[in-house]
Design a protein around this motif. Structure first.
Motif, PDB file in Angstrom:
ATOM      1  N   PRO A  49      34.766 101.617  30.774  1.00 21.17           N
ATOM      2  CA  PRO A  49      35.172 101.573  29.369  1.00 21.17           C
ATOM      3  C   PRO A  49      36.691 101.607  29.154  1.00 21.17           C
ATOM      4  CG  PRO A  49      33.308 103.044  29.648  1.00 21.17           C
ATOM      5  CD  PRO A  49      33.775 102.679  31.026  1.00 21.17           C
ATOM      6  N   GLY A  50      37.404 102.343  29.990  1.00 23.79           N
ATOM      7  CA  GLY A  50      38.847 102.455  29.806  1.00 23.79           C
ATOM      8  C   GLY A  50      39.574 101.127  29.881  1.00 23.79           C
ATOM      9  N   ASP A  66      30.327 105.065  25.068  1.00 27.60           N
ATOM     10  CA  ASP A  66      31.677 105.178  25.630  1.00 27.60           C
ATOM     11  C   ASP A  66      32.421 103.846  25.514  1.00 27.60           C
ATOM     12  OD1 ASP A  66      33.743 106.613  26.726  1.00 27.60           O
ATOM     13  OD2 ASP A  66      33.024 106.486  28.790  1.00 27.60           O
ATOM     14  N   LYS A  92      40.289  99.574  26.471  1.00 29.65           N
ATOM     15  CA  LYS A  92      41.457 100.158  25.807  1.00 29.65           C
ATOM     16  C   LYS A  92      42.737  99.573  26.388  1.00 29.65           C
ATOM     17  CE  LYS A  92      43.619 104.587  24.658  1.00 29.65           C
ATOM     18  NZ  LYS A  92      43.537 106.070  24.806  1.00 29.65           N
ATOM     19  N   ASP A  93      42.775  99.380  27.708  1.00 35.60           N
ATOM     20  CA  ASP A  93      43.948  98.778  28.340  1.00 35.60           C
ATOM     21  C   ASP A  93      44.185  97.362  27.820  1.00 35.60           C
ATOM     22  OD1 ASP A  93      44.263 101.067  29.854  1.00 35.60           O
ATOM     23  OD2 ASP A  93      43.221 100.258  31.602  1.00 35.60           O
ATOM     24  N   HIS A 135      35.818 103.076  23.188  1.00 30.77           N
ATOM     25  CA  HIS A 135      37.045 102.530  23.776  1.00 30.77           C
ATOM     26  C   HIS A 135      37.408 101.151  23.223  1.00 30.77           C
ATOM     27  CE1 HIS A 135      36.644 105.819  26.681  1.00 30.77           C
ATOM     28  NE2 HIS A 135      37.897 105.586  27.001  1.00 30.77           N
TER      29      HIS A 135
END
Length: 205
Positions: A136-137, A164, A140-141, A168
């Motif tokens: 998931p991160g 999640d 966001k990136d 994100h």
């Protein structure tokens, strides 16, 4: 309601990969009735165009075609009732046909360069595949330099991590075998699929 409006509202679509779909109408009804209106039937399923024709008649569902690799498949899918198209990667001819016919395409990508290319080609949203690779991160990136991109993770998304991915920045998530297990589809276990779809929808909140 248009395909993208349904996907954004429900925050989920489901991709069906099965060796056969004995009753496309019952499948679409089971999913749509449980809160997943956008149903992607893929060209990896034999006879998918006939399945699209049948399932597209389900009033509650928004049926689209997936694993669309070229313009010929895109046109055939649209002619068979597909209201959206999904590609596994950057496919210019699919984008061209989709634009000509006024049908949204969710184009597959992974890297920032591919995401930008998909957007340049007019993708209504970008499918991040395989989403499980970076988790998931990663969404966001990507939104750091590309805040306008509507991202839909696919591959490895399940009831345990869907919320999640949405948290994100995903505009929606793709439910796959977690909801529509190929064996369940082939055996026509529609109540089981409906229950799994409802459980997945609950998990997103």
């Amino acid at each position: 309601m248009g395909a993208m409006e349904a996907i954004r509202a429900d925050r989920v679509l489901t991709v069906v990969r099965a060796p056969e779909i004995p009753d496309p109408v019952a499948l679409a009804e089971a999913l749509a009735g449980s809160g997943i209106r956008a149903v992607e039937l893929t060209f990896t399923t034999p006879g998918v165009l006939d399945c699209l024709r049948k399932a597209s008649g389900v009033a509650k569902a928004v049926v689209g075609a997936g694993t669309v690799l070229d313009g010929e498949q895109a046109a055939a899918a649209i002619d068979s009732g597909a209201r959206f198209l999904v590609t596994p990667g950057i496919r210019e001819t699919v984008a061209e046909v989709a634009a000509e016919r006024g049908i949204p395409v969710v184009m597959g990508a992974f890297t920032p360069t591919e995401v930008m290319r998909a957007l340049d080609l007019g993708a209504a949203a970008v499918k991040i595949f395989p989403a499980k690779a970076l988790g998931p991160g990663y969404l966001k990136d990507l939104h750091g330099p590309l805040p306008q991109a509507e991202l839909i993770p696919s591959g490895g998304v399940n009831a345990g991590n869907a919320a999640d991915f949405l948290a994100h920045g995903a505009v929606a998530v793709t439910a796959g075998t977690d909801v529509v297990a190929p064996a369940d589809v082939a055996a026509g276990r529609w109540p089981e699929i409906a229950a799994r779809a409802a459980s997945f929808v609950r998990s997103m909140n």
